[in-house]
Design an enzyme around this catalytic site. Structure first.
Site: not given
Ligand code: AMP
Length: 284
Positions: A31, A33, A37, A149-150, A184
């Site tokens: 979330g 977002l 995302h 990113k991860d 981001l």
């Molecule tokens: P999170 O909500 O942080 O667990 O991220 C959910 C998904 O979004 C994961 O696969 C992250 O790698 C991806 N994500 C987070 N930040 C970015 C970004 N800046 N650019 C692309 N994907 C992202």
């Protein structure tokens, strides 16, 4: 087509049945977002007929001293984002719905889960893989999209899918950045203006390393990136470096002088109480 919010697994089953025929892509998130995302949701639409987004702040992947309780939760805004991106189902289970009180079995991320990011966050990747496998079993997607990113998370999910024969295709998505280079992140909203200026050193260091990569080997790349990070260690607030590494993108083992092909330059640092990570992929 309308967006269905499924708050538990029974509702998810019903929503999934109502999708009708076609391929399903899953985008797992916690979330809060943002554009990153959104880019995953758009990529998911290119790979499937229906997109399912999960929003679940997974307690299993947070350490005792981490930010689980204060992690940003922006549910109403998240639903609007999903609606705008043509998502069909948002799965928002509670922790009680996801985890049985007498649960025993978890996925182990193995040795690769204990290096680099895993060395600073013991158990983190076990928690990530456990929830991702559960989401795969609940949603049963054909495709799942994760951000570069991860990067170590993405590599470990690919590893899990290969090692455990999980029937899903994994798609990696490029990192979305602010115009000034900051990657981001949901955690960026913790940053004050001064914090944010310091935080820019992460992407600046990666760019400096990448630029040196045109001519130099691993040691030169790391030196160029480290110089930027050391300068930022003297800012107010200071950048507090956890690690800077040049690694093999599939295994996260350090890339030595004889490494050829793709390598990932990854950094993690704290600015105030906020911990940030970033990376770029280079070709050596
Ligand atoms: P999170 O909500 O942080 O667990 O991220 C959910 C998904 O979004 C994961 O696969 C992250 O790698 C991806 N994500 C987070 N930040 C970015 C970004 N800046 N650019 C692309 N994907 C992202």
């Amino acid at each position: 087509m309308d967006l269905t919010v499924a708050a538990d697994r029974a509702a998810l089953d019903k929503a999934r049945d109502e999708l009708g025929p076609g391929r399903i892509a899953l985008v797992p998130t916690m979330g809060a977002l943002h554009e990153g995302h959104r880019s995953l949701m758009r990529l998911a639409r290119e790979h499937a007929d229906h997109v399912v987004v999960s929003v679940f702040v997974n307690p299993l992947q947070f350490g005792p001293d981490e930010d689980f309780s204060r992690y940003p939760r922006t549910f109403e805004a998240d639903l609007r984002v999903c609606e705008e991106e043509g998502v069909r189902v948002v799965f928002t289970p509670s922790a009680d719905d996801m985890y049985l009180p007498d649960r025993q079995v978890e996925v182990s991320a193995g040795g690769m889960g204990g290096v680099v990011e895993g060395a600073f966050r013991p158990g983190h990747f076990d928690g990530v893989l456990t929830v991702v496998l559960k989401l795969f079993n609940l949603v049963r997607p054909d495709v799942a999209v994760f951000g570069q990113k991860d990067a170590q998370q993405l590599a470990l999910i690919r590893r899990m899918v290969a090692d455990l024969d999980v029937p899903v295709s994994i798609v990696g998505a490029p990192t979305v950045r602010e115009p000034d280079g900051l990657a981001l992140s949901s955690r960026n909203r913790y940053l004050s203006e001064a914090d944010r200026r310091t935080a820019l050193a992460l992407s600046r260091a990666l760019r400096a390393g990448a630029a040196r990569g045109q001519t130099a080997g691993p040691a030169g790349i790391l030196d160029a990136a480290r110089a930027v990070l050391e300068e930022a260690a003297r800012f107010d607030p200071p950048l507090l470096l956890d690690y800077l590494i040049l690694a093999d993108p599939a295994t996260f083992a350090p890339a030595g002088d004889d490494h050829r092909g793709e390598a990932i330059l990854a950094v993690a640092a704290k600015v105030g109480t906020t911990r940030l990570i970033d990376n770029v992929v280079l070709t050596l």
